[in-house]
Design a protein around this motif. Structure first.
Motif, PDB file in Angstrom:
ATOM      1  N   TYR A   1      67.808 -44.963  24.653  1.00 28.87           N
ATOM      2  CA  TYR A   1      68.578 -44.262  24.420  1.00 28.87           C
ATOM      3  C   TYR A   1      69.093 -42.345  23.894  1.00 28.87           C
ATOM      4  O   TYR A   1      69.824 -41.973  22.766  1.00 28.87           O
ATOM      5  N   CYS A   2      67.821 -42.433  24.445  1.00 31.83           N
ATOM      6  CA  CYS A   2      67.759 -40.648  24.761  1.00 31.83           C
ATOM      7  C   CYS A   2      67.938 -40.299  25.214  1.00 31.83           C
ATOM      8  O   CYS A   2      68.316 -40.205  26.248  1.00 31.83           O
TER       9      CYS A   2
ATOM     10  N   SER B   1      64.765 -20.071  26.973  1.00 36.25           N
ATOM     11  CA  SER B   1      63.469 -19.855  26.944  1.00 36.25           C
ATOM     12  C   SER B   1      62.577 -21.161  28.015  1.00 36.25           C
ATOM     13  O   SER B   1      63.597 -21.519  28.747  1.00 36.25           O
ATOM     14  N   ASN B   2      61.559 -21.053  27.150  1.00 42.55           N
ATOM     15  CA  ASN B   2      61.095 -22.832  27.984  1.00 42.55           C
ATOM     16  C   ASN B   2      60.913 -24.530  27.574  1.00 42.55           C
ATOM     17  O   ASN B   2      60.248 -24.729  27.210  1.00 42.55           O
ATOM     18  N   GLN B   3      61.881 -24.602  26.546  1.00 38.80           N
ATOM     19  CA  GLN B   3      62.062 -25.357  25.391  1.00 38.80           C
ATOM     20  C   GLN B   3      63.348 -26.474  25.951  1.00 38.80           C
ATOM     21  O   GLN B   3      63.852 -26.110  26.951  1.00 38.80           O
ATOM     22  N   VAL B   4      63.276 -27.828  25.124  1.00 39.50           N
ATOM     23  CA  VAL B   4      63.642 -28.553  26.047  1.00 39.50           C
ATOM     24  C   VAL B   4      63.994 -29.518  24.224  1.00 39.50           C
ATOM     25  O   VAL B   4      63.480 -30.038  23.926  1.00 39.50           O
ATOM     26  N   GLY B   5      65.252 -30.003  23.765  1.00 42.00           N
ATOM     27  CA  GLY B   5      65.957 -30.774  23.783  1.00 42.00           C
ATOM     28  C   GLY B   5      66.147 -31.797  23.308  1.00 42.00           C
ATOM     29  O   GLY B   5      66.457 -32.220  24.518  1.00 42.00           O
ATOM     30  N   VAL B   6      66.062 -33.349  22.579  1.00 41.90           N
ATOM     31  CA  VAL B   6      66.317 -34.585  22.911  1.00 41.90           C
ATOM     32  C   VAL B   6      66.501 -34.683  21.213  1.00 41.90           C
ATOM     33  O   VAL B   6      66.213 -34.569  20.395  1.00 41.90           O
ATOM     34  N   TRP B   7      67.837 -35.508  21.618  1.00 44.71           N
ATOM     35  CA  TRP B   7      68.002 -36.351  20.438  1.00 44.71           C
ATOM     36  C   TRP B   7      68.306 -37.657  21.178  1.00 44.71           C
ATOM     37  O   TRP B   7      67.881 -38.185  22.093  1.00 44.71           O
TER      38      TRP B   7
ATOM     39  N   ARG C   1      68.442 -37.791  14.732  1.00 40.09           N
ATOM     40  CA  ARG C   1      66.838 -37.161  14.839  1.00 40.09           C
ATOM     41  C   ARG C   1      67.780 -36.381  16.085  1.00 40.09           C
ATOM     42  O   ARG C   1      67.716 -36.686  17.049  1.00 40.09           O
ATOM     43  N   LEU C   2      66.956 -34.936  15.677  1.00 44.99           N
ATOM     44  CA  LEU C   2      67.436 -33.505  16.477  1.00 44.99           C
ATOM     45  C   LEU C   2      65.622 -33.153  16.579  1.00 44.99           C
ATOM     46  O   LEU C   2      65.474 -33.008  15.900  1.00 44.99           O
ATOM     47  N   THR C   3      65.082 -32.591  17.746  1.00 48.20           N
ATOM     48  CA  THR C   3      63.890 -32.512  17.858  1.00 48.20           C
ATOM     49  C   THR C   3      63.964 -31.790  19.486  1.00 48.20           C
ATOM     50  O   THR C   3      64.427 -31.574  20.123  1.00 48.20           O
TER      51      THR C   3
ATOM     52  N   PHE D   1      64.767 -32.231  13.429  1.00 49.16           N
ATOM     53  CA  PHE D   1      65.662 -32.664  11.412  1.00 49.16           C
ATOM     54  C   PHE D   1      66.181 -33.699  11.950  1.00 49.16           C
ATOM     55  O   PHE D   1      66.769 -34.785  13.220  1.00 49.16           O
ATOM     56  N   GLU D   2      66.601 -34.230  11.134  1.00 51.18           N
ATOM     57  CA  GLU D   2      67.530 -36.045  11.029  1.00 51.18           C
ATOM     58  C   GLU D   2      68.816 -35.707  10.173  1.00 51.18           C
ATOM     59  O   GLU D   2      69.088 -34.615   9.490  1.00 51.18           O
TER      60      GLU D   2
END
Length: 244
Positions: free
Chosen positions: A71-72, A79-85, A93-95, A131-132
């Motif tokens: 379910y992710c 930039s060099n970031q990746v998000g996952v919810w 949850r979002l990170t 954050f959630e």
């Protein structure tokens, strides 16, 4: 309003990120600052790593940097970031992670236990921020505390289960996050009720907004792909129907 091009929406939907592991081929392409490409790898359907999806440098496929459980959904960030919810208990949850700082770990570290656990995300490196938001917010717009690292994201459409008191109440909602503004809009899907659908076996897997018409479209597993009305809560029409 001009006619909405269904063929174009089908193409957009095919590229819209869906949940691990079933939609892993839709996950965003990522590159390290050095230009080295990352790859997402589905670890198969058998064995201690079954159904897990890992992020690796293409030249180091056996050294995972990030592992995602069921379910992710990863999403691209500047930039060099990746998000996952992902769903986390009764919350969403979002990170986000800095891909340059993701330390490699041996797959043996997650073999067996991770898939069976309630953990959705595994990394040897702490996330930059997270954050959630509870998935029982009332319909409408809400202010949320969004960490600065997410502020460059304009919009993120998140399908989630939604607490229904009766069989005629919405059993799913779309949470439309506007991280840049520190807002989330809750859109209960008034058409998706237990009296009309087999909730659990049928569910909304992914959704996105069309930049031209500003309408939201998406996919309901076991039913088909859909287009919503302007309010984002009611079904306009099915673009395609699938077998159940």
């Amino acid at each position: 309003m001009p006619e909405i091009n269904t063929s174009r929406l089908r193409e957009l939907l095919a590229r819209t990120v869906g949940p691990a592991p079933w939609y892993w081929k839709t996950f965003p392409k990522l590159h390290a600052a050095s230009g080295q490409p990352f790859s997402w790898i589905h670890r198969g359907e058998q064995g201690p790593l079954a159904y897990l999806v890992t992020l690796v440098l293409e030249q180091e496929p056996n050294k995972a940097r990030l592992a995602l459980n069921t379910y992710c959904r990863p999403f691209p960030m500047p930039s060099n970031q990746v998000g996952v919810w992902c769903p986390e208990g009764r919350s969403i949850r979002l990170t986000c992670f800095d891909t340059e700082k993701l330390a490699a770990f041996d797959l043996a570290e997650i073999a067996g236990w991770f898939k069976q656990s309630s953990e959705r995300i595994y990394a040897a490196t702490e996330p930059l921020a997270e954050f959630e938001v509870p998935h029982a917010l009332e319909a409408g717009m809400h202010k949320v505390e969004v960490p600065a690292d997410f502020r460059a994201v304009d919009e993120l459409v998140v399908p989630t289960s939604y607490p229904a008191k009766t069989d005629d109440d919405p059993a799913f909602a779309l949470y439309v996050f506007y991280p840049q503004a520190g807002l989330v809009e809750v859109l209960p899907q008034k058409w998706f009720t237990a009296s009309q659908y087999e909730v659990g076996r049928q569910w909304i897997t992914r959704a996105a907004r069309d930049s031209e018409s500003h309408r939201i479209f998406g996919e309901c597993f076991g039913v088909g792909s859909f287009l919503l009305q302007e309010d984002g809560c009611r079904l306009e029409r099915w673009m395609d129907k699938s077998g159940t």
